[in-house]
Design a protein around this motif. Sequence first.
Motif, PDB file in Angstrom:
ATOM      1  N   SER A 166       0.824  -1.221   0.000  1.00  0.00           N
ATOM      2  CA  SER A 166       0.000   0.000   0.000  1.00  0.00           C
ATOM      3  C   SER A 166       0.853   1.264   0.000  1.00  0.00           C
ATOM      4  CB  SER A 166      -0.939   0.010   1.209  1.00  0.00           C
ATOM      5  OG  SER A 166      -0.194   0.052   2.412  1.00  0.00           O
TER       6      SER A 166
ATOM      7  N   GLU B 159      -7.882  -1.976   1.305  1.00  0.00           N
ATOM      8  CA  GLU B 159      -8.695  -0.778   1.145  1.00  0.00           C
ATOM      9  C   GLU B 159      -8.333   0.288   2.174  1.00  0.00           C
ATOM     10  OE1 GLU B 159     -10.920  -2.695   4.551  1.00  0.00           O
ATOM     11  OE2 GLU B 159      -9.455  -3.215   3.011  1.00  0.00           O
ATOM     12  N   THR B 160      -8.620   1.537   1.841  1.00  0.00           N
ATOM     13  CA  THR B 160      -8.440   2.640   2.784  1.00  0.00           C
ATOM     14  C   THR B 160      -9.628   2.687   3.741  1.00  0.00           C
ATOM     15  OG1 THR B 160      -9.587   4.237   1.390  1.00  0.00           O
ATOM     16  CG2 THR B 160      -7.216   3.965   1.024  1.00  0.00           C
TER      17      THR B 160
ATOM     18  N   GLU C  67     -12.730   3.883   1.936  1.00  0.00           N
ATOM     19  CA  GLU C  67     -13.338   2.840   1.109  1.00  0.00           C
ATOM     20  C   GLU C  67     -14.083   1.825   1.961  1.00  0.00           C
ATOM     21  OE1 GLU C  67     -10.134   2.990  -2.588  1.00  0.00           O
ATOM     22  OE2 GLU C  67      -9.710   1.800  -0.796  1.00  0.00           O
ATOM     23  N   ARG C  68     -13.532   1.502   3.133  1.00  0.00           N
ATOM     24  CA  ARG C  68     -14.246   0.574   4.020  1.00  0.00           C
ATOM     25  C   ARG C  68     -15.530   1.206   4.528  1.00  0.00           C
ATOM     26  NH1 ARG C  68     -14.530  -3.794   7.312  1.00  0.00           N
ATOM     27  NH2 ARG C  68     -12.767  -4.790   6.268  1.00  0.00           N
TER      28      ARG C  68
ATOM     29  N   ARG D 168     -17.047  -0.444   0.378  1.00  0.00           N
ATOM     30  CA  ARG D 168     -16.436  -0.837  -0.885  1.00  0.00           C
ATOM     31  C   ARG D 168     -15.243  -1.793  -0.701  1.00  0.00           C
ATOM     32  NH1 ARG D 168     -14.162   3.756  -3.698  1.00  0.00           N
ATOM     33  NH2 ARG D 168     -14.055   2.305  -5.465  1.00  0.00           N
ATOM     34  N   THR D 169     -15.119  -2.383   0.478  1.00  0.00           N
ATOM     35  CA  THR D 169     -13.943  -3.213   0.750  1.00  0.00           C
ATOM     36  C   THR D 169     -13.744  -4.290  -0.302  1.00  0.00           C
ATOM     37  OG1 THR D 169     -13.955  -2.823   3.131  1.00  0.00           O
ATOM     38  CG2 THR D 169     -12.912  -4.844   2.376  1.00  0.00           C
TER      39      THR D 169
ATOM     40  N   VAL E 177     -12.896  -3.027  -3.894  1.00  0.00           N
ATOM     41  CA  VAL E 177     -11.523  -2.549  -4.054  1.00  0.00           C
ATOM     42  C   VAL E 177     -10.538  -3.714  -4.046  1.00  0.00           C
ATOM     43  CG1 VAL E 177      -9.688  -1.197  -2.962  1.00  0.00           C
ATOM     44  CG2 VAL E 177     -12.015  -0.284  -3.089  1.00  0.00           C
ATOM     45  N   VAL E 178     -10.694  -4.593  -3.086  1.00  0.00           N
ATOM     46  CA  VAL E 178      -9.755  -5.714  -2.944  1.00  0.00           C
ATOM     47  C   VAL E 178      -9.805  -6.628  -4.166  1.00  0.00           C
ATOM     48  CG1 VAL E 178      -9.297  -7.819  -1.635  1.00  0.00           C
ATOM     49  CG2 VAL E 178      -9.692  -5.668  -0.428  1.00  0.00           C
TER      50      VAL E 178
END
Length: 249
Positions: free
Chosen positions: A95, A128-129, A132-133, A137-138, A141-142
Amino acid sequence: MRTPLIAGNWKMNGSAELLEAFGRLFADAQLPTPLEIVLHPPFPYLEAASRSLASTPIKLGAQTLNPLHSGAHTGEVSGRMLKEFGVSYVLIGHSERRQLYRERDEDVYDRLLAALSVGLQPILCVGETLEERDAGRTMEVVLRQVSRAMAPLEPQQRTQLAIAYEPVWAIGTGRTATPEQAQAVMAGIRDYQAGYNSELAQQLRLLYGGSMNASNAAELLAQPDIDGGLVGGASLKAEDFYAICQSAG
């Protein structure tokens, strides 16, 4: 059965003295079997690490690599160079590389191919950031990060890497995803891989990276889809890292 893998990432930290401490402690270590251990020190310490760790079960890893094998790229290191120093593993897409050095998914894929082409075993980092969590959106994104790195690979290539899920909000913050949160993401990654090949999905090693330490490692590693850890701060203390390795049994 998946062999547990505990990897330590020193980032831009460490010293020759610390390498010697690791060498002394792990030379006579009583560790679970089977277990793989990898240490990723900064580039200048690779040669010293190969000497200090020679009598231990610890394998040598690098923190990144350039996607090209050679050329006019001042300050960069190629996979072929890493192999000459006995490096076995390499981190891809951490990251901090994505955020601080603007590595895009396409750059991550290029580095992944470069590692595979010279026989290095990549540890693909995804996560994820906090924003985003919080936005729910976890998994989006992952799985995007996983897909863009792995979907173009040949089936044989996919067998040669591990994936480290490292929630960005838990790296170096002291915050850790709960075992249930980490397990849910790991299960999602494995289910996604099963869409390509169910047998490969069961062989794929998934590591948790995000403030794993000697206190929480056992609970995290007890989850059915967590096969190891990518350890940051706790890998800078030989005794703490040793305790985490013991938890993998």
